[in-house]
Scaffold this motif. Structure first.
Motif, PDB file in Angstrom:
ATOM      1  N   GLU A 201       0.833  -1.211   0.000  1.00 31.39           N
ATOM      2  CA  GLU A 201       0.000   0.000   0.000  1.00 31.39           C
ATOM      3  C   GLU A 201       0.864   1.256   0.000  1.00 31.39           C
ATOM      4  O   GLU A 201       0.586   2.212  -0.740  1.00 31.39           O
ATOM      5  N   ILE A 202       1.899   1.289   0.825  1.00 30.78           N
ATOM      6  CA  ILE A 202       2.785   2.458   0.876  1.00 30.78           C
ATOM      7  C   ILE A 202       3.483   2.649  -0.462  1.00 30.78           C
ATOM      8  O   ILE A 202       3.578   3.770  -0.996  1.00 30.78           O
ATOM      9  N   GLU A 203       3.967   1.564  -1.016  1.00 29.00           N
ATOM     10  CA  GLU A 203       4.648   1.620  -2.316  1.00 29.00           C
ATOM     11  C   GLU A 203       3.724   2.179  -3.390  1.00 29.00           C
ATOM     12  O   GLU A 203       4.130   3.023  -4.205  1.00 29.00           O
ATOM     13  N   SER A 204       2.472   1.746  -3.394  1.00 31.17           N
ATOM     14  CA  SER A 204       1.502   2.205  -4.388  1.00 31.17           C
ATOM     15  C   SER A 204       1.204   3.695  -4.232  1.00 31.17           C
ATOM     16  O   SER A 204       1.110   4.431  -5.227  1.00 31.17           O
ATOM     17  N   ILE A 205       1.059   4.161  -2.988  1.00 31.52           N
ATOM     18  CA  ILE A 205       0.769   5.574  -2.737  1.00 31.52           C
ATOM     19  C   ILE A 205       1.909   6.453  -3.259  1.00 31.52           C
ATOM     20  O   ILE A 205       1.688   7.464  -3.929  1.00 31.52           O
ATOM     21  N   VAL A 206       3.147   6.056  -2.933  1.00 28.70           N
ATOM     22  CA  VAL A 206       4.308   6.849  -3.349  1.00 28.70           C
ATOM     23  C   VAL A 206       4.417   6.885  -4.877  1.00 28.70           C
ATOM     24  O   VAL A 206       4.573   7.959  -5.490  1.00 28.70           O
ATOM     25  N   GLU A 207       4.338   5.718  -5.508  1.00 32.63           N
ATOM     26  CA  GLU A 207       4.537   5.649  -6.953  1.00 32.63           C
ATOM     27  C   GLU A 207       3.405   6.338  -7.729  1.00 32.63           C
ATOM     28  O   GLU A 207       3.637   6.893  -8.809  1.00 32.63           O
ATOM     29  N   ASP A 208       2.190   6.296  -7.179  1.00 37.64           N
ATOM     30  CA  ASP A 208       1.049   6.877  -7.889  1.00 37.64           C
ATOM     31  C   ASP A 208       0.910   8.387  -7.679  1.00 37.64           C
ATOM     32  O   ASP A 208       0.281   9.066  -8.504  1.00 37.64           O
TER      33      ASP A 208
END
Length: 311
Positions: A201-208
């Motif tokens: 979830e954290i990875e997705s928030i940062v990348e998006d």
């Protein structure tokens, strides 16, 4: 005159007929004897019996057997515990030479710990069915092999198995230990899954959402400061890659950190705390130049600490 001729003819032929009949009877008896002897030779059974046991909570002992004995053979099973008492039961062989019996104490009491012996043997000849006796032969004469005993008037097939029942207290302690280990394993697996989900979830928030930032690494740890199960601490290491002044860089990383904490606070209630560490390579390639810490307050994250050398 004709009657006299017929009479003399019969007198002459009678011995020949009698002789021929007697010869036929002798041949028939010899053939029958040979057939019976041949049949008996083919009916020899090299008896094979294997035994197995299954102990259920120290309260039941299931004895199962495999054999090449014919269906409906009667078998006696003897269970000898460590004390002088013993149990016995007669069972009938089923299709495929299989048989079994489950021993248990009265009122569901546990069997005591110690060494046990189970002994099985084919029941006496007079207890077998006619069909089985015919296969076994007179007094079990057709039963042969290492499992066959001739200590009795008739031959009997036998087998034996020895095993040990552990002390009940030890069994319970082991069971309790195994249950605890199973619970721990289940918790570990659940925690591992939650960590993976939080990291994703954290990875997705940062990348998006933060196109000028990149991920250095993400660490998800269990929050040991709380009694609640499956609560996490997220350590997020990011890099701000857009060249700008130190103050503008600080403003951007602070905004990104606040937004990340806000989104995580809403989307993932397993994360109790989050700390965001920033590098700004065009100012310093090696040092962490800003850190923002947050902790949960209801459904939101609130800032608890901010440190930076960018201002």
């Amino acid at each position: 005159m004709n009657h006299l001729k017929t009479f003399f003819f019969l007198l002459i032929c009678s011995p020949l007929l009698i002789s021929a009949c007697g010869k036929t009877e002798t041949i028939s008896t010899e053939d029958t004897t040979k057939k019976e002897e041949s049949l008996k030779a083919r009916e020899k059974i090299n008896v094979k019996i294997t035994l197995d046991k299954k102990i259920k909570d120290n309260k039941k002992i299931l004895i199962s057997g495999k054999s090449n004995l014919p269906k409906d053979t009667e078998i006696d099973i003897y269970l000898e515990p460590p004390n002088s008492a013993h149990y016995d039961q007669r069972v009938t062989v089923k299709d495929g030479g299989l048989f079994e019996y489950e021993f248990s104490n009265e009122e569901g009491e546990e069997f005591e710990g110690g060494n046990y012996t189970v002994y099985v043997e084919t029941a006496p000849d007079h207890h077998q069915t006619d069909a089985v006796r015919e296969i076994f032969g007179e007094n079990g004469a057709n039963l042969v092999g290492s499992t066959v005993s001739d200590d009795y008037i008739d031959h009997r097939a036998t087998a034996e198995i020895n095993f040990k029942i552990k002390n009940s207290l030890k069994v319970k302690q082991k069971s309790k230990k195994n249950n605890a280990a199973e619970v721990t394993k289940k918790k570990d697996e659940e925690l591992s899954t939650l960590k993976s989900e939080a990291e994703y979830e954290i990875e997705s928030i940062v990348e998006d959402n933060y196109k000028t930032a990149s991920i250095e690494k993400i660490e998800i740890n269990q929050d040991m400061s709380t009694d609640q199960d499956n609560k996490l601490i997220a350590l997020v290491y990011l890099s701000f890659d857009f060249k700008n002044s130190a103050q503008t860089s600080y403003n951007m990383v602070e905004m990104f950190s606040d937004d990340l904490a806000s989104k995580i606070g809403t989307d993932n209630n397993t994360i109790n705390q989050i700390a965001v560490f920033w590098k700004v390579p065009y100012i310093d390639e090696d040092e962490t130049l800003a850190k923002f810490s947050y902790e949960r307050s209801g459904e939101h994250m609130i800032i608890t600490d901010k440190v930076s050398s960018l201002r």
